[in-house]
Design a protein around this motif. Structure first.
Motif, PDB file in Angstrom:
ATOM      1  N   PRO A  73      32.416   3.448  61.534  1.00  0.00           N
ATOM      2  CA  PRO A  73      33.207   4.682  61.448  1.00  0.00           C
ATOM      3  C   PRO A  73      33.644   5.125  62.841  1.00  0.00           C
ATOM      4  N   MET A  74      34.766   5.794  62.891  1.00  0.00           N
ATOM      5  CA  MET A  74      35.290   6.234  64.191  1.00  0.00           C
ATOM      6  C   MET A  74      34.545   7.486  64.638  1.00  0.00           C
ATOM      7  N   ARG A  75      34.000   7.424  65.819  1.00  0.00           N
ATOM      8  CA  ARG A  75      33.268   8.561  66.369  1.00  0.00           C
ATOM      9  C   ARG A  75      33.852   8.857  67.739  1.00  0.00           C
ATOM     10  N   ALA A  76      34.285  10.104  67.926  1.00  0.00           N
ATOM     11  CA  ALA A  76      34.850  10.516  69.211  1.00  0.00           C
ATOM     12  C   ALA A  76      33.825  11.355  69.939  1.00  0.00           C
ATOM     13  N   PRO A  77      33.219  10.801  70.985  1.00  0.00           N
ATOM     14  CA  PRO A  77      32.192  11.562  71.683  1.00  0.00           C
ATOM     15  C   PRO A  77      32.806  12.604  72.609  1.00  0.00           C
ATOM     16  N   SER A  78      32.014  13.604  72.938  1.00  0.00           N
ATOM     17  CA  SER A  78      32.410  14.599  73.929  1.00  0.00           C
ATOM     18  C   SER A  78      31.160  15.065  74.633  1.00  0.00           C
ATOM     19  N   LYS A  79      31.315  15.382  75.902  1.00  0.00           N
ATOM     20  CA  LYS A  79      30.169  15.855  76.662  1.00  0.00           C
ATOM     21  C   LYS A  79      30.037  17.377  76.609  1.00  0.00           C
ATOM     22  N   LEU A  80      30.936  18.034  75.878  1.00  0.00           N
ATOM     23  CA  LEU A  80      30.857  19.494  75.827  1.00  0.00           C
ATOM     24  C   LEU A  80      29.576  19.907  75.106  1.00  0.00           C
ATOM     25  N   PRO A  81      28.823  20.841  75.697  1.00  0.00           N
ATOM     26  CA  PRO A  81      27.558  21.238  75.077  1.00  0.00           C
ATOM     27  C   PRO A  81      27.796  21.900  73.721  1.00  0.00           C
ATOM     28  N   GLY A  82      27.036  21.459  72.735  1.00  0.00           N
ATOM     29  CA  GLY A  82      27.143  22.058  71.409  1.00  0.00           C
ATOM     30  C   GLY A  82      28.142  21.375  70.492  1.00  0.00           C
ATOM     31  N   TYR A  83      28.928  20.431  71.020  1.00  0.00           N
ATOM     32  CA  TYR A  83      29.928  19.725  70.202  1.00  0.00           C
ATOM     33  C   TYR A  83      29.241  18.881  69.137  1.00  0.00           C
ATOM     34  N   LYS A  84      29.751  18.974  67.932  1.00  0.00           N
ATOM     35  CA  LYS A  84      29.201  18.153  66.848  1.00  0.00           C
ATOM     36  C   LYS A  84      30.194  17.031  66.520  1.00  0.00           C
ATOM     37  N   PRO A  85      29.823  15.790  66.798  1.00  0.00           N
ATOM     38  CA  PRO A  85      30.738  14.689  66.448  1.00  0.00           C
ATOM     39  C   PRO A  85      30.716  14.436  64.949  1.00  0.00           C
ATOM     40  N   SER A  86      31.793  13.838  64.448  1.00  0.00           N
ATOM     41  CA  SER A  86      31.841  13.478  63.035  1.00  0.00           C
ATOM     42  C   SER A  86      32.213  12.013  62.928  1.00  0.00           C
ATOM     43  N   ASP A  87      31.752  11.361  61.877  1.00  0.00           N
ATOM     44  CA  ASP A  87      32.099   9.961  61.647  1.00  0.00           C
ATOM     45  C   ASP A  87      33.275   9.897  60.688  1.00  0.00           C
ATOM     46  N   PHE A  88      34.367   9.330  61.170  1.00  0.00           N
ATOM     47  CA  PHE A  88      35.599   9.208  60.377  1.00  0.00           C
ATOM     48  C   PHE A  88      35.672   7.760  59.914  1.00  0.00           C
ATOM     49  N   PRO A  89      35.371   7.503  58.642  1.00  0.00           N
ATOM     50  CA  PRO A  89      35.322   6.107  58.195  1.00  0.00           C
ATOM     51  C   PRO A  89      36.716   5.564  57.880  1.00  0.00           C
ATOM     52  N   ALA A  90      36.865   4.256  58.060  1.00  0.00           N
ATOM     53  CA  ALA A  90      38.152   3.630  57.729  1.00  0.00           C
ATOM     54  C   ALA A  90      38.425   3.770  56.236  1.00  0.00           C
ATOM     55  N   LEU A  91      37.392   3.588  55.431  1.00  0.00           N
ATOM     56  CA  LEU A  91      37.483   3.878  53.999  1.00  0.00           C
ATOM     57  C   LEU A  91      36.302   4.783  53.665  1.00  0.00           C
ATOM     58  N   ALA A  92      36.521   5.764  52.815  1.00  0.00           N
ATOM     59  CA  ALA A  92      35.521   6.817  52.590  1.00  0.00           C
ATOM     60  C   ALA A  92      34.165   6.215  52.200  1.00  0.00           C
ATOM     61  N   ILE A  93      33.126   6.800  52.767  1.00  0.00           N
ATOM     62  CA  ILE A  93      31.763   6.373  52.465  1.00  0.00           C
ATOM     63  C   ILE A  93      31.062   7.525  51.748  1.00  0.00           C
ATOM     64  N   GLY A  94      30.871   7.384  50.457  1.00  0.00           N
ATOM     65  CA  GLY A  94      30.094   8.376  49.709  1.00  0.00           C
ATOM     66  C   GLY A  94      30.865   9.634  49.373  1.00  0.00           C
TER      67      GLY A  94
END
Lengths: 779, 274
Positions: A73-94
């Motif tokens: 899944p695509m995950r865009a990291p960030s160093k900003l404190p408190g940022y919550k990353p999300s997993d963006f799947p190529a095809l939906a998972i669940g």
């Protein structure tokens, strides 16, 4: 200024092929044995996938997330404190999290066959309550887009200002609420990808419509588990981007996976319906802003709450937090304000992801701030342009570091307001306004100003926490054996005219005719690394790098030329496409001939790197350039139908040194036209269940030739002290104030009702509702 | 956005078209200009089994004058009407209406018969031709018949056509030289589908005065009270139009109530001023 160098309005070289219909886009490229992809997309905004049934016998042509071995899944990291990353799947998972999310991929020999398969796939969903409105989604107890988060807030930030001291001195505190609606980004060419595996190169070759080929390469490699050397991204002609084409897409990953898994090329060409439903959206901001102002209308303190509806997933690489970060940093605009406090929330909802669109956050910012300035002007009873001028940073204060710690490099902001006021002829407009129009319409006058930080450098992006921080921009310059020039840049020209303007920069240094210059871009296999084209950075960064690389070539040619012309290198001048000594001169082709063909004629002290150089460039300081502008418009509002017509529109802008004034004007026209789209037409509305209500151009309205006025332009030129040639970035700018300019003009027209429209697009429905609300209050 | 599989046939004449349309039990559609059916098929909102092209049939391109009627073949395009290729028996109203339909590219192919048969409430012809008192000529397995437009239009996208019927022509009463008309369309921008249409025809010599509201949720709506006002030569302001609509039970949302009243009021003003 030469006829072909910096400052010349050279006709765009690329237009020869574009205007003749000979562009070469992804959809024009065919690969042997290719298969077409179509997707089954979620029909619900929020739900759990109970089951997926593939059509019988189609197992090798229909794929779900379970089939995508090796795809992360695509995950865009960030160093900003408190940022919550999300997993963006190529095809939906669940779970599915927005209408249009890719759930099942189907391949066929043709797109129609793939769509037939997609129609035959059965997916059973358990529908969940969706989070649709960002303000409701922000509250505790709202349905959770990402179950593990505990709330829907991807990032919250807070900057406190010393508001008490200014409140004590303020005569007025003016508060307004503004909303900029969600909209689509509509390049002429939709998204498109063609992926194939090349065994000889041990490489995945991906033709894709992107603004940022090198970033897409990095993302594809990461999410597909490849080394970057195994991925070559080619962006051929790209028909506009505006921000839409800056992120790795689910469909790209699936096409790549299929090509690798089955050894057959896979093509996906977005159609307009999936574009309008499922592609990333933009803009959606909500503001509550307060100006604490004195009797004169001088804004002493500014407080804001900014909420951004970021949709379901954070996109790679820029994350979903850039909009709110930019909004918080840009709200004070071009004004000298003593105290500033802002809170921002990036909220996830069950809608498509949000990406920065031309102007990045600032059209929303300016909509709030510039409309607030007019509200202050109405409160203190002054002309809005006067209130702007007394609040702006004066030219004498440049360079100036504002309350949000941005250092404006140069410019005369109040001067631009004065010029716009003169061009629009305020006295004449006020006189016309006082008379009744024969057709019963109401005349309104609006202003809007902005300062646009562009070509943000390393330090700025690093402070935003994103992973892909731009550094030294590289350009390659190579003299060909016959005396022509090849430039190689990692930025993308997808409408900016850089095949012309970068050649002009080379022409400025070398005197070479741009006709003899090839600008090679859009291919990670041929160009130096670059984070690409966004943030109005390319002509500043790649232009600067081309300039420096050409200067290196000058030095190299000087050594060879001095030897051939029997003089000292410091006696050599390179100009007009020739190497000139005191006793004679040579064409570049002679230098090329000697280096490549007859090296026996080279001097002993020749630079062994030859007549080719790759040079890196970054302005110092690298905090970016600051273009600025004031727009003014006259509108006519029909109070019976709510229709708004733009009668006149002027732009006074300053982007420093103009490489090609015609291209600058073109960018201004295009951006202002898009701004009119935001102001009056474009909206991607959703109903309470999260269903998109504008899925074709019958419902998604774009401005056309009949809705866009003949813009009147004036250019001011204050070079940046920090950049090569004094160039400032300007590609996005004119989208920024337009919604506020139109909004201010409409509210000026409606002032007899005491009505204000504070939401885009300013549709007839909203205008009529505002009048009805004001009349209701009056009654 | 590619259509589902379908069969295609080009009819040789009207009888052939009717035979083809009735030749299978499936969902068969005649194809005129394709300006609505094409997109609907591409969106897979329409998935006909058989498409029968009738666009070039001579009978559908015929334009004749029969007594007090101009008979316009169903295959006449909006552009042909806009460009004055058919006789002007409506004092310029047909040309005016045609020139406002969508964009020129659509007008070049879209047909008057297709528009009437498709019955999109936001389209122009259903409202304009109803105001003109037009009749629909239909041919089908049970023979030819003529139906007044007011009885043909049943609801949005719903008309009195049997599966193998085709619209062959529109029979449009000629206006007397002194007749007046008004037409006012409200849409977000030129070329878009209408949010409201007011159409007025006032022909005292022939005893015909119609005020019709279009671009509602259903079939075009006659507004008899306003027709009475037009006959009386009474000015109709926005509030008058609102009251007339409310009195006949035509109630919309706030926006609809307002703009429908504006469209009617302005159409009437245009007619009375003409």
């Amino acid at each position: 200024m030469s006829d072909t160098g910096i400052g010349a309005s050279v006709p765009r070289k690329e237009d020869r092929r574009f205007l003749a219909g000979r562009g070469n886009y992804v959809a024009d490229i065919a690969a042997a044995n290719e298969m077409a992809l179509a997707f089954v997309r979620s029909p619900v905004a929020h739900g759990r996938i109970r089951s997926i049934r593939k059509p019988d016998g189609a197992e090798n042509r229909v794929f779900t997330a379970d089939d995508l071995d090796g795809v992360e899944p695509m995950r865009a990291p960030s160093k900003l404190p408190g940022y919550k990353p999300s997993d963006f799947p190529a095809l939906a998972i669940g779970k599915v999290r927005f209408v249009g999310e890719t759930v099942v991929a189907c391949v066929g020999a043709t797109r129609a066959e793939a769509e037939d398969l997609a129609q035959a796939v059965e997916v059973d969903y358990e529908e969940l309550d969706p989070a649709v409105d960002m303000l409701e989604a922000r509250r505790p107890g709202a349905p959770l887009v990402h179950d593990s988060w505990g709330d829907n807030i991807a990032l919250a930030t807070r900057t406190d200002g010393d508001m008490e001291s200014v409140k004590a001195r303020a005569a007025h505190s003016v508060t307004r609420e503004f909303r900029m609606s969600r909209q689509a980004m509509v390049p002429m060419e939709g998204r498109a990808v063609l992926a194939e595996w090349n065994s000889r190169m041990d490489q995945l070759i991906v033709h894709t419509a992107t603004q940022v080929p090198h970033l897409i390469r990095a993302g594809l490699a990461m999410f597909l588990g490849l080394e970057q050397r195994q991925v070559r991204v080619i962006a051929p002609d790209v028909g506009g981007g505006f921000g839409l084409k800056t992120y790795v897409q689910p469909e790209e990953l699936v096409a790549c996976w299929y090509a690798m898994k089955f050894g057959r090329p896979a093509r996906w060409i977005s159609d307009r319906r999936e574009h309008l439903i499922a592609d990333a959206n933009c803009r959606e901001h909500h503001y509550i802003v307060t100006a604490h102002a004195d009797e004169e209308g001088r804004i002493l303190g500014l407080e804001g709450e900014v909420t951004v509806d970021a949709g379901a997933y954070s996109i790679y690489p820029f994350t979903n937090c850039l909009e709110a970060a930019m909004a918080g940093g840009n709200l004070p605009g071009p004004y000298a304000i003593e105290a500033y406090g802002v809170k921002t929330w990036t909220v996830v909802t069950n809608k498509p992801p949000l990406v920065p669109y031309r102007g990045v956050a600032r059209p929303g910012v300016a909509f709030a701030m510039e409309m607030l300035v007019d509200a202050v002007a109405r409160t203190v009873g002054r002309e809005p342009h006067e209130v702007r001028m007394i609040n702006m940073v004066p030219a004498s204060a440049m360079p100036y570091t504002n309350i949000a710690r941005k250092t404006f490099d140069s410019g005369d902001h109040p001067g631009a307001v004065a010029r716009a006021a003169q061009m629009i002829d305020i006295a004449a407009v006020r006189e016309r306004q006082a008379r009744d129009e024969p057709d019963g319409r109401l005349i309104g006058l609006g202003f809007g100003s902005y300062v646009e930080q562009a070509a943000h450098g390393t330090s700025v992006f690093a402070s935003w926490g994103v992973q892909m921080v731009p550094g030294y921009e590289q350009a390659g310059a190579k003299l060909t054996p016959d005396g022509g020039l090849e430039l190689r840049v990692g930025v993308q020209s997808h409408g900016q005219g850089m095949e012309t303007t970068l050649a002009q920069v080379a022409s400025e240094i070398l005197g070479i005719d741009p006709e003899n210059v090839s600008v090679i871009h859009g291919d990670t296999g041929l160009t130096p690394y670059s984070t690409g084209t966004y943030a109005s950075r390319s002509i500043v960064m790649a232009g600067g790098a081309v300039s420096r690389a050409c200067e290196v070539l000058v030095e190299r040619m000087r050594t060879i030329g001095a030897h051939l012309l029997q003089c000292e290198p410091d006696q050599i001048r390179v100009a007009g496409g020739r190497v000139m000594g005191p006793g004679g001169d040579l064409p570049f082709s002679e230098i090329g001939r000697v280096w490549y063909i007859n090296p026996e004629e080279l001097p002993a002290d020749v630079d062994t790197d030859g007549v080719e150089a790759v040079v890196g460039y970054r302005p110092e300081p690298d905090h970016g350039t600051f273009s600025y502008s004031t727009h003014a418009a006259v509108v006519a509002v029909d109070p019976d139908t709510g229709a708004v017509e733009v009668l006149d529109y002027v732009v006074v802008e300053d982007c420093g040194t103009m490489v090609n004034p015609m291209v600058v004007s073109g960018q201004v026209y295009g951006g202002a036209a898009q701004g009119i789209g935001t102001a009056l037409f474009e909206e991607s509305p959703f109903d309470e269940s999260g269903q998109p209500l504008a899925s074709t151009f019958a419902d998604y309205h774009l401005p056309g030739a009949a809705e866009v006025p003949a813009f009147r332009l004036a250019h001011m030129v204050t070079p940046s002290p920090h950049t090569e040639h004094g160039i400032k970035g300007m590609g996005e700018g004119s989208t920024i104030p337009t919604p506020a300019v139109i909004g201010n003009a409409v509210n000026d027209a409606l002032k007899r009702y005491g009505a204000e429209v504070n939401e885009t697009p300013i549709s007839p429905r909203r205008v009529l509702a505002a009048i009805a609300a004001a009349e209701g209050e009056a009654a | 956005m590619k259509p589902a599989k379908f069969d295609y046939a080009r009819a040789g004449d009207v009888a052939d078209a009717i035979r083809l349309l009735g030749s299978t039990d499936g969902f068969n559609k005649p194809l005129g200009g394709g300006m609505s059916l094409g997109p609907m098929m591409n969106l897979r909102l329409a998935q006909p089994d058989l498409v029968v092209e009738v666009r070039k049939l001579d009978a559908l391109k015929a334009v004749t004058e029969e007594g007090g009627y101009l008979v316009v073949g169903a295959g006449i395009t909006h552009a042909e009407i806009e460009d004055g290729k058919i006789p002007d028996t409506a004092n310029g109203m047909m040309r005016f209406v045609a020139g406002q339909i969508a964009y020129r590219a659509v007008r070049n192919r879209g047909t008057v018969g297709g528009s009437i048969a498709h019955a999109d409430p936001a389209a122009d012809w259903p409202t304009a031709l109803r105001a003109l008192g037009a009749e629909v000529a239909i041919d089908g397995p049970d023979g030819a018949r003529v139906v007044p437009l007011s009885e043909f239009q049943l609801a949005a996208f719903t008309v009195a056509l049997e599966p193998a019927d085709i619209v062959t022509a529109l029979r449009i009463p000629k206006l007397s030289p002194g007749a007046k008309w008004g037409y006012y369309k409200i849409c977000r921008k030129p070329g878009e589908f209408a949010d409201s249409i007011g159409a007025v025809v006032h022909d005292p010599e022939r005893g015909r005065t119609n005020v019709v509201l279009g671009a509602t949720d259903g079939a075009p709506l006659d507004v008899p009270a306003l027709a009475e006002a037009v006959r009386a030569g009474t000015a109709v302001e926005i509030d008058d139009a609102k009251a007339a609509l409310a009195a006949q039970g035509a109630v919309f949302d706030d926006y609809g109530n307002q703009i429908h009243a504006v469209a009617l009021s302005r159409a009437i003003k245009g007619a009375l001023a003409s």
